[in-house]
Structure formats: structure tokens, C-alpha cells
Design a protein around this motif. Structure first.
Motif, PDB file in Angstrom:
ATOM      1  N   GLY A  47       0.851  -1.186   0.000  1.00 46.40           N
ATOM      2  CA  GLY A  47       0.000   0.000   0.000  1.00 46.40           C
ATOM      3  C   GLY A  47       0.888   1.238   0.000  1.00 46.40           C
ATOM      4  O   GLY A  47       2.119   1.121  -0.080  1.00 46.40           O
ATOM      5  N   GLN A  48       0.268   2.389   0.111  1.00 47.09           N
ATOM      6  CA  GLN A  48       1.075   3.617   0.078  1.00 47.09           C
ATOM      7  C   GLN A  48       1.993   3.721   1.292  1.00 47.09           C
ATOM      8  O   GLN A  48       2.970   4.460   1.274  1.00 47.09           O
ATOM      9  CB  GLN A  48       0.169   4.838  -0.039  1.00 47.09           C
ATOM     10  N   ARG A  49       1.673   2.991   2.356  1.00 44.38           N
ATOM     11  CA  ARG A  49       2.541   3.001   3.537  1.00 44.38           C
ATOM     12  C   ARG A  49       3.619   1.925   3.485  1.00 44.38           C
ATOM     13  O   ARG A  49       4.349   1.739   4.452  1.00 44.38           O
ATOM     14  CB  ARG A  49       1.714   2.809   4.801  1.00 44.38           C
ATOM     15  N   GLY A  50       3.667   1.189   2.402  1.00 47.50           N
ATOM     16  CA  GLY A  50       4.719   0.183   2.268  1.00 47.50           C
ATOM     17  C   GLY A  50       4.172  -1.230   2.191  1.00 47.50           C
ATOM     18  O   GLY A  50       2.972  -1.435   2.031  1.00 47.50           O
ATOM     19  N   ARG A  51       5.087  -2.180   2.342  1.00 46.15           N
ATOM     20  CA  ARG A  51       4.715  -3.592   2.231  1.00 46.15           C
ATOM     21  C   ARG A  51       4.515  -4.194   3.608  1.00 46.15           C
ATOM     22  O   ARG A  51       5.152  -3.785   4.575  1.00 46.15           O
ATOM     23  CB  ARG A  51       5.835  -4.361   1.535  1.00 46.15           C
ATOM     24  N   ARG A  52       3.670  -5.219   3.667  1.00 47.91           N
ATOM     25  CA  ARG A  52       3.575  -6.014   4.884  1.00 47.91           C
ATOM     26  C   ARG A  52       3.205  -7.442   4.499  1.00 47.91           C
ATOM     27  O   ARG A  52       2.649  -7.689   3.426  1.00 47.91           O
ATOM     28  CB  ARG A  52       2.564  -5.428   5.874  1.00 47.91           C
ATOM     29  N   VAL A  53       3.561  -8.347   5.394  1.00 46.91           N
ATOM     30  CA  VAL A  53       3.304  -9.759   5.156  1.00 46.91           C
ATOM     31  C   VAL A  53       2.191 -10.204   6.093  1.00 46.91           C
ATOM     32  O   VAL A  53       2.230  -9.927   7.296  1.00 46.91           O
ATOM     33  CB  VAL A  53       4.586 -10.584   5.401  1.00 46.91           C
ATOM     34  N   ILE A  54       1.173 -10.852   5.542  1.00 44.67           N
ATOM     35  CA  ILE A  54       0.021 -11.284   6.332  1.00 44.67           C
ATOM     36  C   ILE A  54      -0.080 -12.805   6.240  1.00 44.67           C
ATOM     37  O   ILE A  54      -0.285 -13.339   5.140  1.00 44.67           O
ATOM     38  CB  ILE A  54      -1.286 -10.665   5.783  1.00 44.67           C
ATOM     39  N   PRO A  55       0.063 -13.525   7.368  1.00 49.85           N
ATOM     40  CA  PRO A  55      -0.211 -14.971   7.298  1.00 49.85           C
ATOM     41  C   PRO A  55      -1.630 -15.177   6.767  1.00 49.85           C
ATOM     42  O   PRO A  55      -2.557 -14.448   7.174  1.00 49.85           O
ATOM     43  CB  PRO A  55      -0.089 -15.426   8.756  1.00 49.85           C
ATOM     44  N   LEU A  56      -1.802 -16.151   5.879  1.00 45.06           N
ATOM     45  CA  LEU A  56      -3.109 -16.280   5.226  1.00 45.06           C
ATOM     46  C   LEU A  56      -4.238 -16.496   6.233  1.00 45.06           C
ATOM     47  O   LEU A  56      -5.366 -16.052   6.022  1.00 45.06           O
ATOM     48  CB  LEU A  56      -3.078 -17.421   4.198  1.00 45.06           C
ATOM     49  N   ASP A  57      -3.916 -17.138   7.362  1.00 46.88           N
ATOM     50  CA  ASP A  57      -4.959 -17.376   8.360  1.00 46.88           C
ATOM     51  C   ASP A  57      -5.452 -16.058   8.978  1.00 46.88           C
ATOM     52  O   ASP A  57      -6.538 -16.009   9.550  1.00 46.88           O
ATOM     53  CB  ASP A  57      -4.432 -18.324   9.451  1.00 46.88           C
ATOM     54  N   ASP A  58      -4.637 -14.998   8.875  1.00 43.06           N
ATOM     55  CA  ASP A  58      -5.046 -13.680   9.386  1.00 43.06           C
ATOM     56  C   ASP A  58      -5.625 -12.802   8.278  1.00 43.06           C
ATOM     57  O   ASP A  58      -5.856 -11.601   8.480  1.00 43.06           O
ATOM     58  CB  ASP A  58      -3.837 -12.958  10.012  1.00 43.06           C
ATOM     59  N   PHE A  59      -5.822 -13.372   7.098  1.00 42.49           N
ATOM     60  CA  PHE A  59      -6.238 -12.588   5.928  1.00 42.49           C
ATOM     61  C   PHE A  59      -7.752 -12.631   5.726  1.00 42.49           C
ATOM     62  O   PHE A  59      -8.397 -11.620   5.447  1.00 42.49           O
ATOM     63  CB  PHE A  59      -5.521 -13.134   4.692  1.00 42.49           C
ATOM     64  N   PHE A  60      -8.325 -13.820   5.913  1.00 42.79           N
ATOM     65  CA  PHE A  60      -9.764 -13.983   5.668  1.00 42.79           C
ATOM     66  C   PHE A  60     -10.579 -13.513   6.868  1.00 42.79           C
ATOM     67  O   PHE A  60     -10.254 -13.837   8.013  1.00 42.79           O
ATOM     68  CB  PHE A  60     -10.102 -15.451   5.401  1.00 42.79           C
ATOM     69  N   VAL A  61     -11.639 -12.789   6.628  1.00 44.47           N
ATOM     70  CA  VAL A  61     -12.532 -12.353   7.706  1.00 44.47           C
ATOM     71  C   VAL A  61     -13.882 -13.052   7.538  1.00 44.47           C
ATOM     72  O   VAL A  61     -14.304 -13.839   8.388  1.00 44.47           O
ATOM     73  CB  VAL A  61     -12.717 -10.826   7.714  1.00 44.47           C
ATOM     74  N   ARG A  62     -14.545 -12.759   6.467  1.00 46.05           N
ATOM     75  CA  ARG A  62     -15.808 -13.427   6.126  1.00 46.05           C
ATOM     76  C   ARG A  62     -16.011 -13.243   4.623  1.00 46.05           C
ATOM     77  O   ARG A  62     -15.161 -12.650   3.961  1.00 46.05           O
ATOM     78  CB  ARG A  62     -16.975 -12.852   6.925  1.00 46.05           C
ATOM     79  N   SER A  63     -17.134 -13.747   4.118  1.00 49.07           N
ATOM     80  CA  SER A  63     -17.373 -13.713   2.682  1.00 49.07           C
ATOM     81  C   SER A  63     -17.130 -12.309   2.116  1.00 49.07           C
ATOM     82  O   SER A  63     -17.787 -11.351   2.525  1.00 49.07           O
ATOM     83  CB  SER A  63     -18.811 -14.150   2.383  1.00 49.07           C
ATOM     84  N   GLY A  64     -16.183 -12.202   1.205  1.00 48.28           N
ATOM     85  CA  GLY A  64     -15.916 -10.932   0.535  1.00 48.28           C
ATOM     86  C   GLY A  64     -15.110  -9.942   1.339  1.00 48.28           C
ATOM     87  O   GLY A  64     -14.840  -8.831   0.851  1.00 48.28           O
ATOM     88  N   VAL A  65     -14.722 -10.297   2.565  1.00 50.73           N
ATOM     89  CA  VAL A  65     -14.004  -9.342   3.420  1.00 50.73           C
ATOM     90  C   VAL A  65     -12.661  -9.937   3.845  1.00 50.73           C
ATOM     91  O   VAL A  65     -12.596 -11.067   4.326  1.00 50.73           O
ATOM     92  CB  VAL A  65     -14.832  -8.987   4.676  1.00 50.73           C
ATOM     93  N   THR A  66     -11.600  -9.145   3.669  1.00 53.22           N
ATOM     94  CA  THR A  66     -10.265  -9.559   4.104  1.00 53.22           C
ATOM     95  C   THR A  66      -9.689  -8.466   5.008  1.00 53.22           C
ATOM     96  O   THR A  66     -10.305  -7.414   5.193  1.00 53.22           O
ATOM     97  CB  THR A  66      -9.318  -9.742   2.902  1.00 53.22           C
ATOM     98  N   THR A  67      -8.504  -8.724   5.545  1.00 53.06           N
ATOM     99  CA  THR A  67      -7.849  -7.720   6.392  1.00 53.06           C
ATOM    100  C   THR A  67      -6.977  -6.761   5.586  1.00 53.06           C
ATOM    101  O   THR A  67      -6.226  -5.989   6.167  1.00 53.06           O
ATOM    102  CB  THR A  67      -6.990  -8.395   7.491  1.00 53.06           C
ATOM    103  N   LEU A  68      -7.081  -6.810   4.259  1.00 54.17           N
ATOM    104  CA  LEU A  68      -6.393  -5.800   3.453  1.00 54.17           C
ATOM    105  C   LEU A  68      -6.937  -4.426   3.836  1.00 54.17           C
ATOM    106  O   LEU A  68      -8.147  -4.252   3.985  1.00 54.17           O
ATOM    107  CB  LEU A  68      -6.660  -6.011   1.961  1.00 54.17           C
ATOM    108  N   ALA A  69      -6.043  -3.463   3.986  1.00 57.47           N
ATOM    109  CA  ALA A  69      -6.484  -2.093   4.279  1.00 57.47           C
ATOM    110  C   ALA A  69      -7.014  -1.462   2.993  1.00 57.47           C
ATOM    111  O   ALA A  69      -6.662  -1.897   1.896  1.00 57.47           O
ATOM    112  CB  ALA A  69      -5.307  -1.293   4.821  1.00 57.47           C
ATOM    113  N   PRO A  70      -7.868  -0.432   3.125  1.00 58.57           N
ATOM    114  CA  PRO A  70      -8.351   0.250   1.920  1.00 58.57           C
ATOM    115  C   PRO A  70      -7.169   0.713   1.058  1.00 58.57           C
ATOM    116  O   PRO A  70      -6.203   1.277   1.579  1.00 58.57           O
ATOM    117  CB  PRO A  70      -9.120   1.458   2.478  1.00 58.57           C
TER     118      PRO A  70
END
Lengths: 181, 285
Positions: free
Chosen positions: B139-162
Motif C-alpha cells: 500500500g502507500q505506507r509500504g509492504r507487509r506480510v500477512i499470514p493467510l490465516d489472518d487474511f480472511f474475515v468473512r465472505s468478501g471481506v479480508t484484512t487488506l487495508a483500503p
């Protein structure tokens, strides 16, 4: 606002002004008058709109026209060479694979992509290769037979029969026009 | 289809600026096999579509980097199937990719798009979870690594920032032996969404990872470090009992038209036992 793109369709260089929200399917049918490619489900389930883009079969209803900038595309109209039908087209005629015929352009294009990749596929590979092409007449058996027949006779088509690597003059495109809103 | 502005930036910074400027009204486009359908049916109405296929960092390749197998954001399902390393060392992912849609879909659909779409039935999600995948987001603030288990929230929603985009998906390159298996249940053979998806990995140190999807709002990862599931001598009843504990998070929707909750849970147990047995065979072979 339209974007000017240049691409190769069935071996011929074309230049098209395309709206950003128009799909490749709309561009082929409405702007280039290539109506062999059929519009059907519009969700990538039926395969009636299948075309080959840079060597890979795709559902043209799920690709934007602008994404085809620079691409080489083969539609069903590009399978035959002049009066000489593609071996698949001959085989489809012989086995009676076309009933109502609506799905056949997509079936042919998918089968061509399959045979280009695997010249002598097994029955399972044919079933998998055509799994994205539905036939409401359920003429699957004849379609499978046709692909087997064409593969047994020819396998891969003649060397370089498809316009993927062909470069043509993009200036000669009198019938490209601005897409309607 | 409603119109939108189409942008195809070559520079990552430009893509991130376009995503940020649109203030939530921009959508990234990779393969388009989910996006175009949703724009056409009106369920999303982007002002700007940002085609990421011109960005050098969003590669269409699979390479090993610092002990991780890195799959670039433009890599398609077909690309995964053609890769010898994926077929050999990440078999569950190859098997999952082979189930996605049809040839036409697999030629366009990207792995990154499959996880960003975050469907509970995403074919590749359980395999990636069981194979310890992580997401490289930028993102504009740089890179980050997200374990996939921390990525999914629910249908259509992830922990990716806007405004954040997925640049790559990575899986560890392991020195030890691992057996991995993917299993899937659909209403019919061929082109269909999954009623149950499941992946199992068994490592030579006795750790078993079981991941399952299409039976709740997001795919689930559960780990057995007792060594029981990995033990070829374990009794089937004991394995079933342990799997039932790992399947505790399964909560299928009662309103889904594809399958009833009872059916999904019953199939999950059958598929779980078979997949564990198959993974044991693979690690032994």
C-alpha cells in the motif's frame, strides 16, 4: 470516453475505439461485426463466447475489450482457411455434433485450443477441455466423437494455421468504428 | 454494464495512488472472472477500475526467493498447473487450481484474485492455508506480510487495508517431507461451486494441518500436533474422533442452496478421513 486499441483478430490487424466498460465479446460482435461468437450466460459458465487470446481460450464475456490491446485473437470465423474448413469443423459436420448450433462456435474454439495444446487427447482430457462449454441440446456425445475424429485424423492443425504470431498492418482497418454507448 | 474509468498503470506507485484517490470507489482488475460479473450485475459500482497487469512488481511468475516460493499477483490457475514445483511439492494447491471453473476461467483467473475475492468456497483457500501460505500486501505506507490465516474475515471481506493490493502469495520451501492432498465435493462433476472443500498436509515431524472451506463464513485452519493423524497405525475411529475436534469451527449456512448443513458436515468427516489416509500415502511414497 473511448480508448483506441490495436490488436490482431483472425490474422488481420485491427484498430478499435472501445468504451472501457464494453467486454471483448461486445467489441467483437458490435464493433467488428464478428457475430460467430455468441452471447449467452454472461457469467462465464456456458462458454458460448469462447475465443482464443494469445494462445489461451477465454470467455470473452469476462474480459474487457480494452484488455485486448496488443493481443492476437482467434474467433470461430478464423478457424477455416478460405474455403478449407478446420478439421474440427469437418468432423463436427460428419458426426452431427451441431443440433440447434448455438453453442457450436464456442465448442469449436475450445476444441481447437485443446488440440493445439494436446494434439491427441484422451477422452477424459476432451471432457475436461470442453467442460466449460454447455450444450442445451445435450449433444455431448457427438461433440466428443467429433473431437476424437479430428484428433485421430490431424491432431494439431497444420503448422502455424492460427494468427497468433502473425503481425499485420494495423492501418488498414476501415470497418473499425466508435462503439455505440 | 455501468461505465467506469479504466486505468492501466505501469508503475506500482501510480496504481496505489489511483486506489487511494478513488476513496473506496476503485477496484483492482487482474483476471476479471469475479470482478466483471459483479460489475455487470450491479453488486459493485466502481468509479475506477485499475488493471494491475501492467505493473512489473505484479509478476506473472513463480520463483523461489529467500526460502519462499513466491507466486506473483498475475499468476493464473493454468500457470500453477503448468509448474512442475507446484505439482510436485504443493500437490494440494495444484489439485485445487485444477478444480477452479473451466479451462477458460483458469486461463484468466489469478490465485491472488481467488483469495482477495474471499469466497467461503474459494477452491484454493484450504490448500493455501494447509501449505502455510502468506500474503505480501503493498500500500502507500509500504509492504507487509500477512499470514493467510489472518487474511480472511468473512465472505468478501479480508484484512487488506483500503487501497492495499496483493503483490504475491508465498509458501515456505521445506526441506522435510510433506504429503498434501486436496478434496472437494460438488453437486455435479465439472464446472460447479464447491459444497465442501478440504486440504490436508502431513509433515514428517508428525504435524498435520487440516483446512476446510464452504462450511462457514471463511475457510478454517486447524492443526493436529499430537502426531495421531500422521500415524499410519492409528485406528480409524481415533482419527475420526480427532478430526471431529478439528472440525469444531464448521458452521455451514442453513440457507445455502448448494447443500444442507447436515450433508456438508457428514461429507466433511468422510472427506477428512480419506484425505488424511491419502496424505499419509503421499508422504510415504
Amino acid at each position: 470516453m473511448t480508448t483506441r486499441i490495436e490488436l490482431t483478430v483472425n490474422g488481420r490487424g485491427r484498430s478499435v475505439d472501445v468504451e472501457p466498460h464494453h467486454t471483448l465479446l461486445e467489441m467483437l460482435r458490435d464493433d467488428l461485426a464478428l457475430t460467430g461468437t455468441k452471447e449467452c450466460c454472461l457469467v462465464g459458465e456456458c462458454g458460448a463466447c469462447t475465443v482464443i487470446v494469445d494462445g489461451e481460450s477465454v470467455d470473452s464475456c469476462l474480459m474487457l475489450g480494452v484488455e485486448a490491446d496488443g493481443a492476437a485473437i482467434t474467433t470461430v470465423e478464423g478457424l477455416a482457411s478460405g474455403d478449407r474448413l478446420d478439421p474440427l469443423q469437418e468432423a463436427f459436420l460428419e458426426t452431427g455434433a451441431a443440433q440447434c448450433g448455438f453453442c457450436i462456435p464456442g465448442q469449436l474454439v475450445s476444441a481447437r485450443a485443446l488440440l493445439d495444446d494436446v494434439p491427441h487427447p484422451t477422452r477424459t482430457q476432451i471432457e475436461e477441455g470442453l467442460a466449460g462449454n454447455l450444450c442445451r441440446c445435450a449433444g455431448y456425445e457427438q461433440i466428443m466423437e467429433a473431437v476424437e475424429l479430428a484428433a485421430a485424423r490431424h491432431g494439431a492443425a497444420d503448422p502455424a494455421p492460427h494468427p497468433r504470431a502473425v503481425t499485420t498492418d494495423v492501418a488498414s482497418t476501415p470497418d473499425a468504428k466508435v462503439a455505440p454507448q | 454494464m455501468r461505465t467506469f474509468d479504466y486505468e492501466r498503470p505501469d508503475m506500482l506507485a501510480d496504481a496505489l495512488a489511483l486506489m487511494a484517490d478513488a476513496d473506496g470507489a476503485a477496484r483492482p482488475l487482474a483476471g476479471g472472472t469475479d470482478l466483471i460479473i459483479r460489475i455487470r450485475d450491479g453488486s459493485i459500482r466502481p468509479r475506477t477500475v485499475v488493471d494491475v497487469k501492467g505493473i512489473a512488481e505484479f509478476s506473472r511468475d513463480i520463483r523461489i526467493e529467500d526460502g519462499w516460493l513466491r507466486i506473483g499477483a498475475r499468476t493464473t490457475m493454468t500457470d500453477l498447473l503448468r509448474d512442475e514445483r507446484i505439482r510436485r511439492d504443493y500437490a494440494a494447491l495444484a489439485e485445487a487450481a485444477a478444480y477452479v471453473g473451466s479451462v477458460q476461467i483458469r486461463n484468466r483467473a489469478t490465485l491472488a484474485g481467488n483469495i482477495c475475492n474471499a469466497s467461503p468456497a474459494a477452491d484454493t483457500a484450504p490448500a493455501l492455508l494447509a501449505l502455510e501460505a502468506r500474503v505480501v500486501a503493498v500500500g502507500q505506507r509500504g509492504r507487509r506480510v500477512i499470514p493467510l490465516d489472518d487474511f480472511f474475515v468473512r465472505s468478501g471481506v479480508t484484512t487488506l487495508a483500503p487501497g492495499e493490493l496483493v503483490e504475491a502469495i508465498e509458501m515456505p520451501v521445506r526441506s522435510g517431507r510433506r504429503g498434501s492432498v486436496h478434496a472437494r465435493r460438488t453437486r455435479r462433476r465439472g464446472h460447479d461451486l464447491a459444497s465442501v472443500t478440504l486440504a490436508v498436509t502431513i509433515d514428517e515431524d508428525g504435524v498435520t494441518r487440516v483446512s476446510y472451506g464452504s462450511v462457514g463464513p471463511r475457510p478454517v485452519l486447524a492443526i493436529d500436533d499430537t502426531g495421531l493423524l500422521a500415524d499410519p497405525a492409528a485406528a480409524d475411529d481415533a482419527v475420526r474422533g480427532r478430526l471431529d475436534e478439528l472440525f469444531a469451527a464448521a458452521a455451514p449456512s442453513p440457507t445455502s442452496m448448494r447443500a444442507s448443513p447436515e450433508y456438508r458436515l457428514a461429507m466433511l468427516r468422510v472427506m477428512g478421513l480419506r484425505a488424511v489416509q491419502d496424505a499419509r500415502k503421499r508422504i510415504a511414497s
